[in-house]
Write a protein that holds these residues in place. Structure first.
Motif, short mmCIF file in Angstrom:
data_model
loop_
_atom_site.label_atom_id
_atom_site.label_comp_id
_atom_site.label_asym_id
_atom_site.label_seq_id
_atom_site.Cartn_x
_atom_site.Cartn_y
_atom_site.Cartn_z
N SER A 212 0.41 -1.37 -0.05
CA SER A 212 0.20 0.20 0.34
C SER A 212 0.52 0.89 0.17
CB SER A 212 -1.27 -0.22 1.10
OG SER A 212 -1.54 0.95 1.21
N ILE A 213 1.82 0.77 0.34
CA ILE A 213 2.70 2.12 0.78
C ILE A 213 3.47 2.32 -0.80
CG2 ILE A 213 5.17 3.33 1.63
CD1 ILE A 213 3.75 2.09 4.20
N LEU A 214 4.60 1.61 -0.89
CA LEU A 214 4.52 1.60 -2.13
C LEU A 214 3.83 2.49 -3.41
CD1 LEU A 214 7.57 -1.45 -2.54
CD2 LEU A 214 7.18 0.82 -1.40
N VAL A 215 2.84 1.93 -4.04
CA VAL A 215 2.07 1.64 -4.72
C VAL A 215 1.95 3.82 -4.93
CG1 VAL A 215 -0.38 1.84 -5.45
CG2 VAL A 215 0.66 -0.46 -4.85
N LYS A 216 0.96 4.11 -3.73
CA LYS A 216 0.76 5.46 -3.22
C LYS A 216 1.92 5.97 -3.46
CE LYS A 216 -2.68 4.95 0.19
NZ LYS A 216 -3.96 5.29 -1.06
N GLN A 217 3.40 5.50 -2.99
CA GLN A 217 5.07 6.56 -3.61
C GLN A 217 4.95 6.58 -4.58
OE1 GLN A 217 7.74 4.66 -0.87
NE2 GLN A 217 7.11 5.63 0.81
N LEU A 218 5.04 5.81 -5.62
CA LEU A 218 5.38 5.54 -6.50
C LEU A 218 3.94 6.43 -7.74
CD1 LEU A 218 5.91 1.37 -7.84
CD2 LEU A 218 6.90 3.40 -8.04
N LEU A 219 2.70 6.85 -7.49
CA LEU A 219 1.76 7.26 -7.96
C LEU A 219 1.89 8.80 -7.62
CD1 LEU A 219 -1.67 4.78 -7.00
CD2 LEU A 219 -0.35 5.03 -9.43
N THR A 220 2.55 9.24 -6.21
CA THR A 220 2.57 10.54 -6.38
C THR A 220 4.33 11.25 -7.19
OG1 THR A 220 2.30 9.77 -4.01
CG2 THR A 220 3.88 11.94 -4.16
N LEU A 221 5.51 9.86 -7.23
CA LEU A 221 6.66 10.17 -8.50
C LEU A 221 5.92 10.56 -9.35
CD1 LEU A 221 9.72 9.69 -8.96
CD2 LEU A 221 8.95 7.25 -9.17
N LEU A 222 5.25 9.94 -10.43
CA LEU A 222 4.15 9.69 -11.67
C LEU A 222 3.36 11.20 -11.83
CD1 LEU A 222 2.91 6.04 -12.15
CD2 LEU A 222 4.87 7.56 -13.48
N GLN A 223 2.88 11.41 -10.54
CA GLN A 223 2.11 13.02 -10.75
C GLN A 223 3.01 13.92 -10.23
OE1 GLN A 223 -0.60 12.05 -6.91
NE2 GLN A 223 -1.96 12.63 -8.08
N ASP A 224 4.39 14.43 -10.04
CA ASP A 224 5.29 14.82 -10.10
C ASP A 224 6.01 14.96 -11.21
OD1 ASP A 224 4.86 15.18 -7.55
OD2 ASP A 224 5.95 14.19 -6.25
#
Length: 290
Positions: A212-224
């Protein structure tokens, strides 16, 4: 893990002696049948020796290259040296446990090439760590090229799971969802037991929390990336957009974020390769348009 030695051994002898002066050395001996023998022995140096008497049909484990390959696969990142025939085998540093400020772009790139068995440079990376409620370290990479051939070859999951630098699973499918199967990297957590089986991954609460943590962090990376590095994000989308869109059908928790990351070609684009987001499409709608 020690008892698995009896899969290849007729007998195992373990000799150990304390570092304290005057202590007696002991030998533990067993053939794996359920009984063992323990008795004093003569041993000059302190420390522990494990002597394995291999079965006749398991002599491949006396081969230097075979032993080295096993060590490199499962124990390449342990801190202490592992020596075979006078030669140290484990030479790679577990950079995921190092502070980001101590790692250069070249080191990140070389590590990616090592774990991915490629000469390509990754498109982007995510180096993260967490202390509570679960402790884990990870380095995840987004490749620059999609090697999945549509209809013929589906990408294998590329995230390796470690427990305190010891490899547990090389292609851990439960750490990231299917629509992120192109991500490459490592995840290391001391909270995951070494003896965890593939069957218990699905029900392990620690693994699910890390996911759950990794998915949210990867999505944030892609948003940035989409906001600040538009050309790089368009490169990502052209390579992995077809796979990434699968998330809309399965990841309901992050569906709104996924929708923001979708890209499409529009009649207002200059050519068939042009891309816009849903928000850009909505923003230029005419007042009377539904």
């Amino acid at each position: 893990g020690f008892y698995s030695v009896f899969m290849v051994a007729n007998e195992v002898r373990l000799r150990t002696k304390s570092y304290k002066k005057g202590e007696t050395a002991f030998e533990w001996r067993s053939d794996g049948s359920g009984k063992y023998f323990l008795h004093p022995v003569d041993k000059e140096k302190c420390g522990t020796d494990v002597v394995i008497h291999l079965k006749d049909d398991e002599k491949e484990y006396t081969d230097k290259l075979r032993i080295q390959n096993i060590i490199k696969k499962y124990s390449n990142f342990v801190s202490f040296p592992i020596v075979v025939c006078g030669e140290r085998v484990n030479q790679i540093t577990a950079i995921w446990k190092e502070p980001k400020k101590n790692i250069s772009d070249e080191q990140y790139a070389e590590f990616y090439k090592f774990i991915s068995n490629t000469e390509e440079t990754p498109l982007s990376r995510l180096h993260t760590s967490a202390e509570a409620p679960i402790q884990f370290y990870s380095i995840l990479y987004c490749p620059a090229t999609n090697h999945e051939v549509y209809g013929f070859k589906k990408l294998d999951h590329g995230v390796q799971l470690y427990s305190n630098k010891i490899l547990i699973q090389a292609d851990c499918k439960v750490l990231l969802p299917e629509y992120m199967r192109f991500i490459r990297g490592v995840v290391d957590s001391t909270d995951i037991p070494l003896n965890i089986s593939r069957e218990t991954f699905q029900d392990n609460k620690i693994v699910h929390k890390i996911k759950s943590i990794l998915v949210k962090q990867l999505l944030t990376l892609l948003q940035d990336m989409a906001k600040n590095e538009k050309e790089k994000y368009e490169t990502f989308w052209r390579q992995f957009g077809r796979i990434f869109k699968e998330g809309l059908h399965f990841d309901f928790e992050n569906r709104d974020t996924l929708a923001q990351l979708m890209r499409f070609n529009s009649s207002t684009c200059n050519d068939a390769d042009g891309l816009i987001s849903l928000q850009e499409y909505v923003d230029r709608m005419k007042p009377e348009q539904k």
